[in-house]
Scaffold this active site. Structure first.
Site, short mmCIF file in Angstrom:
data_model
loop_
_atom_site.label_atom_id
_atom_site.label_comp_id
_atom_site.label_asym_id
_atom_site.label_seq_id
_atom_site.Cartn_x
_atom_site.Cartn_y
_atom_site.Cartn_z
N TYR A 149 -2.48 4.97 -4.72
CA TYR A 149 -1.62 5.63 -3.73
C TYR A 149 -1.88 7.13 -3.73
O TYR A 149 -1.37 7.87 -4.56
CB TYR A 149 -0.15 5.23 -3.97
CG TYR A 149 0.01 3.81 -3.49
CD1 TYR A 149 -0.59 2.77 -4.18
CD2 TYR A 149 0.62 3.54 -2.29
CE1 TYR A 149 -0.56 1.48 -3.70
CE2 TYR A 149 0.67 2.24 -1.80
CZ TYR A 149 0.07 1.22 -2.51
OH TYR A 149 0.09 -0.05 -2.01
N LYS A 185 -8.02 -6.92 -11.61
CA LYS A 185 -9.39 -7.13 -11.14
C LYS A 185 -10.33 -6.52 -12.19
O LYS A 185 -11.21 -5.71 -11.87
CB LYS A 185 -9.54 -6.46 -9.75
CG LYS A 185 -10.82 -6.78 -9.03
CD LYS A 185 -10.91 -8.19 -8.47
CE LYS A 185 -12.26 -8.43 -7.84
NZ LYS A 185 -12.51 -9.84 -7.50
N ASP A 198 -7.74 -11.71 -6.59
CA ASP A 198 -8.17 -12.50 -5.42
C ASP A 198 -7.80 -13.98 -5.60
O ASP A 198 -7.23 -14.61 -4.72
CB ASP A 198 -9.67 -12.30 -5.12
CG ASP A 198 -10.55 -12.24 -6.36
OD1 ASP A 198 -10.02 -12.33 -7.49
OD2 ASP A 198 -11.77 -12.12 -6.20
N ASP A 201 2.01 -4.30 -4.41
CA ASP A 201 2.52 -4.07 -3.06
C ASP A 201 2.12 -5.23 -2.14
O ASP A 201 2.94 -5.82 -1.43
CB ASP A 201 1.95 -2.73 -2.56
CG ASP A 201 2.55 -2.27 -1.25
OD1 ASP A 201 3.52 -2.89 -0.79
OD2 ASP A 201 2.04 -1.28 -0.69
N ASP A 219 4.58 -8.70 -0.68
CA ASP A 219 4.82 -9.09 0.72
C ASP A 219 4.51 -10.58 0.89
O ASP A 219 5.22 -11.30 1.59
CB ASP A 219 3.93 -8.29 1.69
CG ASP A 219 4.60 -7.00 2.19
OD1 ASP A 219 5.37 -6.40 1.40
OD2 ASP A 219 4.34 -6.61 3.34
#
Ligand code: NAI
Ligand code: MG
Length: 355
Positions: free
Chosen positions: A130, A183, A216, A240, A244
């Site tokens: 961010y 990751k 992933d 984030d 969702d």
């Protein structure tokens, strides 16, 4: 409890009004004596004061017991020099709200294509990718030439440690299962550090089952079998995105509660954005912000050792579940209620329910 409320942009004012009707009902029923003070943020503030967030708001919020922040039209705010500041970033960064707690669970009575589940995403909130919060000065993105952009991601031991502790504390109160999402196969240094520290911290919490999944593959696992997850910890952007998805899997993005916590402050926020596509039409689902406000009540009650707030929080969650079970929802969850009717329905159930 003194609450600061900043309604924000788009559907923000509508879902905030519905949330306040539920909070007033909870306050009456549980004797919370909530004192609510409202201020502008986002486009309204930009028009009136030349900035989307007035710096004075920071002291106002610091002096209060909690903050409810509606979604802002962040994508419109591009130039901090012209007062266009992302309010969500502003409070997360300046109040050091490092842990973003995002529960997602299915409700009886709602269309549910992926089976029942009950999980919580614990997302690091202060660094990562961010660009608006990962540097002390300047932003974490650069345009090297008109055709070359660089975006920096910051990962620190300190932030990994505190988010790992926050996630483990959630897990020990729940089903004692922690999943680390990362990751580290590609981001070997940054995500390697995050994964290693999460594993190390989790060892301080006896009885926790700990596993990890590449981000992933996680998208497939959480859709295929969401009920195998309890607490999921992730760096900022992965958390984030994932939260969702988990909110939508639970029935709608409009159901995703979200609490941002630090060591001294907390901010309730809807998990979603300002939804300009449906703003001003009384169709947005206010449940996300209502559940977030309930999380804030519980946080405050625990902090001051007053069980009425925790009871009020549980009653709000129960009233939401009762409404969903009765098929009384907004259109995103297959119902017919408008935003304000949804708030009133939950408030009425809250007042009339017996426990
Ligand atoms: P969004 O989350 O606002 O909307 C995505 C989709 O979900 C839209 O179809 C929207 O109608 C629907 N949706 C969202 N909340 C809903 C609700 N409560 N009830 C029913 N449907 C709902 O994402 P979008 O459209 O990409 O972003 C809009 C603006 O919000 C942008 O400026 C973005 O930067 C900002 N944003 C702000 C956030 C914040 O202030 N915390 C967080 C995320 C986005
Ligand atoms: Mg988001």
């Amino acid at each position: 409890m003194r609450l600061i409320v900043l309604p924000g942009d788009g559907i923000g004012p509508e879902i905030t009004a519905a949330t306040l009707s539920v909070l007033h009902a909870a306050s009456t029923k549980f004797g919370l004596e909530l004192a609510i003070e409202q201020h502008e943020v986002g486009h309204d503030s930009l028009r009136q004061f030349g900035t989307t967030v007035r710096p004075q708001l920071l002291d106002i919020v610091r002096a209060a017991d909690g903050l409810i922040l509606g979604p802002a039209a962040t994508f419109d705010f591009r130039d901090e020099g012209r007062g266009e500041i992302n309010p969500s970033m502003f409070f997360r960064k300046h109040l050091d709200l490092f842990a973003n707690i995002r529960p997602a669970k299915t409700h009886a009575g709602l269309r549910n294509r992926f089976g029942d589940f009950d999980l919580v995403v614990v997302r690091e909130n202060t660094e990562g990718f961010y660009a608006d919060r990962n540097m002390a000065q300047g932003g974490g993105e650069m345009l090297v030439t008109p055709d070359v952009a660089i975006s920096l991601r910051r990962i620190t031991r300190h932030c990994c440690e505190r988010i790992a502790h926050a996630a483990c504390r959630q897990a020990v109160r729940r089903r004692k299962h922690l999943t680390i999402v990362h990751k580290a196969n590609v981001l070997k240094i940054g995500d390697g550090m995050f994964l290693g520290i999460c594993r190390e911290i989790a060892r301080d919490y006896p009885g926790l089952e700990v596993d990890d999944i590449l981000v992933d593959a996680m998208m497939a696992h959480v859709v295929r079998q969401p009920d195998r997850f309890d607490v999921i910890v992730a760096t900022n952007m992965f958390g984030d995105i994932l939260s969702d998805l988990t909110a939508e899997l639970s029935g709608s993005l409009g159901l995703g509660g979200s609490l941002n916590t630090g060591s001294d402050h907390a901010m309730a926020q809807a998990a979603h954005g300002s939804a300009p596509d449906i703003a001003g039409r009384d169709v947005a689902n206010p449940v996300s912000l209502i559940l977030s406000a309930a999380l804030l009540l519980a946080w405050f009650g625990e902090r001051i050792g007053d069980t009425r707030y925790e009871a009020a929080a549980r009653a709000v969650e129960h009233a939401v579940a009762t409404a969903m079970q009765a098929g009384r929802g907004t259109r995103d969850v297959g119902g017919t209620l408008g935003t304000s009717a949804m708030g009133k329905t939950i408030a009425d159930i809250l007042i009339s329910q017996t426990h």
